[in-house]
Write a protein that holds these residues in place. Structure first.
Motif, PDB file in Angstrom:
ATOM      1  N   GLY A  30       0.839  -1.182   0.000  1.00 50.37           N
ATOM      2  CA  GLY A  30       0.000   0.000   0.000  1.00 50.37           C
ATOM      3  C   GLY A  30       0.882   1.244   0.000  1.00 50.37           C
ATOM      4  N   VAL A  31       0.264   2.396  -0.114  1.00 52.37           N
ATOM      5  CA  VAL A  31       1.023   3.646  -0.193  1.00 52.37           C
ATOM      6  C   VAL A  31       1.881   3.855   1.057  1.00 52.37           C
ATOM      7  CG1 VAL A  31       0.848   6.167  -0.318  1.00 52.37           C
ATOM      8  CG2 VAL A  31      -0.585   4.751  -1.788  1.00 52.37           C
ATOM      9  N   ARG A  32       1.320   3.648   2.222  1.00 55.66           N
ATOM     10  CA  ARG A  32       2.093   3.874   3.460  1.00 55.66           C
ATOM     11  C   ARG A  32       3.298   2.944   3.556  1.00 55.66           C
ATOM     12  NH1 ARG A  32      -2.450   4.827   8.133  1.00 55.66           N
ATOM     13  NH2 ARG A  32      -3.136   6.852   7.365  1.00 55.66           N
ATOM     14  N   ALA A  33       3.086   1.665   3.277  1.00 54.83           N
ATOM     15  CA  ALA A  33       4.188   0.696   3.364  1.00 54.83           C
ATOM     16  C   ALA A  33       5.248   0.984   2.309  1.00 54.83           C
ATOM     17  CB  ALA A  33       3.655  -0.727   3.217  1.00 54.83           C
ATOM     18  N   LEU A  34       4.808   1.290   1.108  1.00 55.54           N
ATOM     19  CA  LEU A  34       5.753   1.589   0.036  1.00 55.54           C
ATOM     20  C   LEU A  34       6.552   2.848   0.353  1.00 55.54           C
ATOM     21  CD1 LEU A  34       6.823   0.830  -2.763  1.00 55.54           C
ATOM     22  CD2 LEU A  34       4.977   2.191  -3.756  1.00 55.54           C
ATOM     23  N   ALA A  35       5.879   3.870   0.848  1.00 54.81           N
ATOM     24  CA  ALA A  35       6.569   5.108   1.216  1.00 54.81           C
ATOM     25  C   ALA A  35       7.591   4.845   2.308  1.00 54.81           C
ATOM     26  CB  ALA A  35       5.552   6.156   1.666  1.00 54.81           C
ATOM     27  N   ARG A  36       7.191   4.117   3.324  1.00 55.71           N
ATOM     28  CA  ARG A  36       8.100   3.801   4.438  1.00 55.71           C
ATOM     29  C   ARG A  36       9.329   3.053   3.917  1.00 55.71           C
ATOM     30  NH1 ARG A  36       5.238  -0.049   7.129  1.00 55.71           N
ATOM     31  NH2 ARG A  36       6.337  -1.555   5.853  1.00 55.71           N
ATOM     32  N   ASP A  37       9.103   2.032   3.086  1.00 50.37           N
ATOM     33  CA  ASP A  37      10.205   1.206   2.590  1.00 50.37           C
ATOM     34  C   ASP A  37      11.126   1.972   1.642  1.00 50.37           C
ATOM     35  OD1 ASP A  37       9.071  -0.786   4.114  1.00 50.37           O
ATOM     36  OD2 ASP A  37       8.246  -1.890   2.407  1.00 50.37           O
ATOM     37  N   ALA A  38      10.589   2.996   0.973  1.00 52.06           N
ATOM     38  CA  ALA A  38      11.391   3.798   0.046  1.00 52.06           C
ATOM     39  C   ALA A  38      11.995   5.032   0.721  1.00 52.06           C
ATOM     40  CB  ALA A  38      10.542   4.228  -1.148  1.00 52.06           C
ATOM     41  N   SER A  44       3.853  12.598   0.161  1.00 54.52           N
ATOM     42  CA  SER A  44       4.633  12.861  -1.054  1.00 54.52           C
ATOM     43  C   SER A  44       4.407  11.761  -2.075  1.00 54.52           C
ATOM     44  CB  SER A  44       6.126  12.949  -0.725  1.00 54.52           C
ATOM     45  OG  SER A  44       6.392  14.085   0.036  1.00 54.52           O
ATOM     46  N   LEU A  45       4.465  10.511  -1.633  1.00 58.68           N
ATOM     47  CA  LEU A  45       4.257   9.397  -2.557  1.00 58.68           C
ATOM     48  C   LEU A  45       2.873   9.473  -3.186  1.00 58.68           C
ATOM     49  CD1 LEU A  45       5.222   6.856  -3.940  1.00 58.68           C
ATOM     50  CD2 LEU A  45       4.473   5.552  -1.926  1.00 58.68           C
ATOM     51  N   SER A  50      -0.328  10.221  -8.069  1.00 58.41           N
ATOM     52  CA  SER A  50      -1.496  10.857  -8.688  1.00 58.41           C
ATOM     53  C   SER A  50      -1.115  11.802  -9.826  1.00 58.41           C
ATOM     54  CB  SER A  50      -2.300  11.626  -7.637  1.00 58.41           C
ATOM     55  OG  SER A  50      -1.561  12.747  -7.198  1.00 58.41           O
ATOM     56  N   GLY A  51       0.182  12.070  -9.966  1.00 54.77           N
ATOM     57  CA  GLY A  51       0.623  12.976 -11.015  1.00 54.77           C
ATOM     58  C   GLY A  51       0.562  14.438 -10.629  1.00 54.77           C
ATOM     59  N   GLN A  52       0.329  14.721  -9.359  1.00 55.71           N
ATOM     60  CA  GLN A  52       0.283  16.110  -8.910  1.00 55.71           C
ATOM     61  C   GLN A  52       1.669  16.735  -8.849  1.00 55.71           C
ATOM     62  OE1 GLN A  52      -1.630  15.666  -5.111  1.00 55.71           O
ATOM     63  NE2 GLN A  52      -3.655  16.003  -5.955  1.00 55.71           N
ATOM     64  N   THR A  53       2.666  15.909  -8.546  1.00 56.85           N
ATOM     65  CA  THR A  53       4.045  16.377  -8.371  1.00 56.85           C
ATOM     66  C   THR A  53       4.996  15.399  -9.042  1.00 56.85           C
ATOM     67  OG1 THR A  53       3.419  17.240  -6.199  1.00 56.85           O
ATOM     68  CG2 THR A  53       5.762  17.054  -6.637  1.00 56.85           C
ATOM     69  N   VAL A  54       6.044  15.921  -9.648  1.00 57.17           N
ATOM     70  CA  VAL A  54       7.092  15.064 -10.205  1.00 57.17           C
ATOM     71  C   VAL A  54       8.051  14.722  -9.068  1.00 57.17           C
ATOM     72  CG1 VAL A  54       9.006  14.917 -11.846  1.00 57.17           C
ATOM     73  CG2 VAL A  54       6.913  16.128 -12.486  1.00 57.17           C
ATOM     74  N   PRO A  55       8.302  13.442  -8.855  1.00 59.23           N
ATOM     75  CA  PRO A  55       9.213  13.077  -7.766  1.00 59.23           C
ATOM     76  C   PRO A  55      10.652  13.434  -8.106  1.00 59.23           C
ATOM     77  CG  PRO A  55       8.610  11.138  -9.030  1.00 59.23           C
ATOM     78  CD  PRO A  55       7.795  12.280  -9.570  1.00 59.23           C
ATOM     79  N   PRO A  56      11.469  13.659  -7.092  1.00 56.90           N
ATOM     80  CA  PRO A  56      12.900  13.823  -7.364  1.00 56.90           C
ATOM     81  C   PRO A  56      13.450  12.488  -7.890  1.00 56.90           C
ATOM     82  CG  PRO A  56      12.469  13.835  -5.002  1.00 56.90           C
ATOM     83  CD  PRO A  56      11.144  13.784  -5.685  1.00 56.90           C
TER      84      PRO A  56
END
Length: 84
Positions: A30-38, A44-45, A50-56
């Motif tokens: 899920g988003v929370r787990a993926l964000a934590r692991d990354a 931010s994730l 969603s395409g609102q922001t381009v990630p670094p």
């Protein structure tokens, strides 16, 4: 004709977001787990997916590494999204 119009409207930022959503699917997280692991915040994730922001670029690398994918093929798309 409608498909062509839809394809023409897809900008690099949203195409990148779509690719990142595929990475999320591959991860099975899920988003929370993926964000934590990354090492990212879940808010931010969410914006990246969603395409609102381009990630670094380091965030793209981190996400790809989690699913053992080479991030380099995404670099040209990321550059177009980052520099509209």
């Amino acid at each position: 004709m409608v498909g062509q119009q839809r394809a023409a409207k897809v900008d690099p930022q949203h195409e990148l977001a779509g690719r990142l959503r595929l990475v999320q699917e591959l991860s099975g997280r899920g988003v929370r787990a993926l964000a934590r692991d990354a090492g990212l915040s879940s808010s931010s994730l969410s914006r990246y997916l969603s395409g609102q922001t381009v990630p670094p670029w380091p965030a793209v690398i981190a996400l790809c590494r989690l699913v053992k994918r080479d991030p380099r093929p995404l670099r040209p798309l990321w550059e177009r999204a980052s520099n509209p």
